[in-house]
Design an enzyme around this catalytic site. Structure first.
Site, short mmCIF file in Angstrom:
data_model
loop_
_atom_site.label_atom_id
_atom_site.label_comp_id
_atom_site.label_asym_id
_atom_site.label_seq_id
_atom_site.Cartn_x
_atom_site.Cartn_y
_atom_site.Cartn_z
N TYR A 1 -1.78 0.57 10.51
CA TYR A 1 -2.03 -0.09 9.22
C TYR A 1 -0.81 0.01 8.32
O TYR A 1 -0.36 -0.99 7.74
CB TYR A 1 -3.24 0.55 8.54
CG TYR A 1 -3.43 0.11 7.11
CD1 TYR A 1 -4.01 -1.12 6.80
CD2 TYR A 1 -3.04 0.94 6.06
CE1 TYR A 1 -4.18 -1.52 5.49
CE2 TYR A 1 -3.21 0.55 4.74
CZ TYR A 1 -3.78 -0.68 4.45
OH TYR A 1 -3.93 -1.07 3.15
N GLU B 1 0.26 3.68 1.74
CA GLU B 1 0.32 4.15 3.12
C GLU B 1 1.66 3.79 3.78
O GLU B 1 2.01 4.35 4.81
CB GLU B 1 -0.83 3.54 3.93
CG GLU B 1 -2.20 4.11 3.61
CD GLU B 1 -2.40 5.52 4.15
OE1 GLU B 1 -1.80 5.85 5.19
OE2 GLU B 1 -3.18 6.27 3.54
N SER C 1 0.82 -1.21 0.00
CA SER C 1 0.00 0.00 0.00
C SER C 1 0.86 1.26 0.00
O SER C 1 1.96 1.29 0.59
CB SER C 1 -0.88 0.01 1.25
OG SER C 1 -1.48 1.27 1.46
#
Length: 340
Positions: A147, A125, A123
């Site tokens: 996360y 992120e 991801s």
């Protein structure tokens, strides 16, 4: 006929990937967690063409048994605790699914089917507090949420198994990708669904957090095609998948409300409670490697994607009963806002 195993098949990406693989002639097996409630809404139209099996990324034995039973040629690990705000409320569980769950699946493949090709859903992120703009495969990670930290672990354990055990294991570092099937808790769908409710007189306001946060948003069906392309290469490698264009949440609101002829400033309320403890302000990806090696290009623009989502939410709330993701021409296609 090739067999593909998809974890997270009931999610947005899993449903589109299942459709895509069926079109390529695959036997598609989807792993889902045991639940007392129905969770197959996104794949309801595929149930007569796919096989579902119960399994859990928290349970090593179930993964081993599934790999042993189905002998997949390709494994797409899309399952995770994937909502960033929830990762602060449930950081340990997020780590179990999103980090250690990757290891359990890799271990099942190593022990039972080491010639299977493995895709890990990494991801953007992971970049978090970005060290360079745009972000590419060599950009250092600086995650800003439990996360993101969990995804970094999943990414590097995939690299480690590839290098340690000679597995065909790749990570797709996908930037934000949305669609009509996106969950209502994610900001793009929260906005398009909120716009539809306001237009139909079902709501008066839309409460959001940081309007200045910027993301590189693409269309989910484009991105699942990239996942498949990664597993068709001769050698395993990791790829950033992104559009290379960034938009703010404010711009998202402007386009979405514009689709129904409304001014977003009359309805959007900034709620401090919705601002993250550690914000990620700017993510924009450089997918030049994917373009050169995979031949991948996005086909749907940000503006068109938001139009499709608004249209789908309007029809859903009106009770038209259209299958999820099956939309026609957007209502504002003739008056598309210019790109920011």
């Amino acid at each position: 006929m090739k067999t593909a195993l998809i974890t997270g098949i009931t999610g947005q990406d899993g449903s589109y990937l299942a459709e895509f693989l069926l079109e390529q002639g695959y036997r598609v097996v989807g792993m889902q967690r045991r639940s007392s409630t129905e969770t197959v809404g996104r794949i309801a139209h595929l149930l007569d063409r796919i096989e579902l099996v119960q399994g859990d990324l928290l349970d090593q034995l179930s993964l081993i048994e599934i790999v042993k039973q189905y002998q997949p040629d390709e494994v797409y690990n899309l399952a995770a605790q994937s909502f960033v705000p929830t990762s602060w409320q449930q950081p340990v569980l997020t780590g179990e699914f999103t980090a250690l769950g990757v290891t359990r699946m890799l271990e099942a493949i190593r022990l039972v089917k080491p010639d299977a090709k493995f895709y890990q859903a990494s991801s953007s992120e992971m970049f978090g507090k970005v060290r360079e703009v745009p972000q590419r495969e060599t950009t250092p990670f600086y995650p800003r949420s439990p996360y993101g930290v969990s995804k970094v672990y999943g990414h590097w354990i995939t690299v480690n198994y590839r290098e340690s055990y000679d597995l065909f294991a790749v990570s797709g570092i996908l930037f934000n990708h949305e669609s009509e099937r996106r969950g209502l808790e994610f900001v793009t769908r929260k906005v398009t669904h909120g716009v539809a409710k306001i237009k139909l007189g079902l709501a008066r306001e839309l409460r959001l957090g940081n309007l200045d946060a910027q993301r590189d948003w693409g269309y989910a069906p484009d991105y699942v095609r990239a996942m498949w392309l990664m597993l068709q290469q001769d050698q395993p490698d990791d790829f950033v998948i992104a559009t290379g264009r960034t938009h703010s949440v404010r711009r998202l609101c402007e386009i979405a409300f514009g689709c129904v002829g409304l001014d977003w400033r009359d309805y959007v309320v900034v709620d401090p409670l919705l601002i993250r403890p550690a914000e990620v302000d700017l993510l924009v990806g450089d997918a030049s490697k994917a373009r050169a090696v995979l031949g991948w290009e996005p086909t749907v623009s940000f503006e068109e994607m938001i139009e499709r989502m608004v249209d789908a939410d309007l029809r859903f709330l009106r009770g038209d009963g259209a299958p999820p993701g099956m939309v026609g021409s957007p209502p504002c296609a003739s008056d598309r806002p210019a790109a920011s």
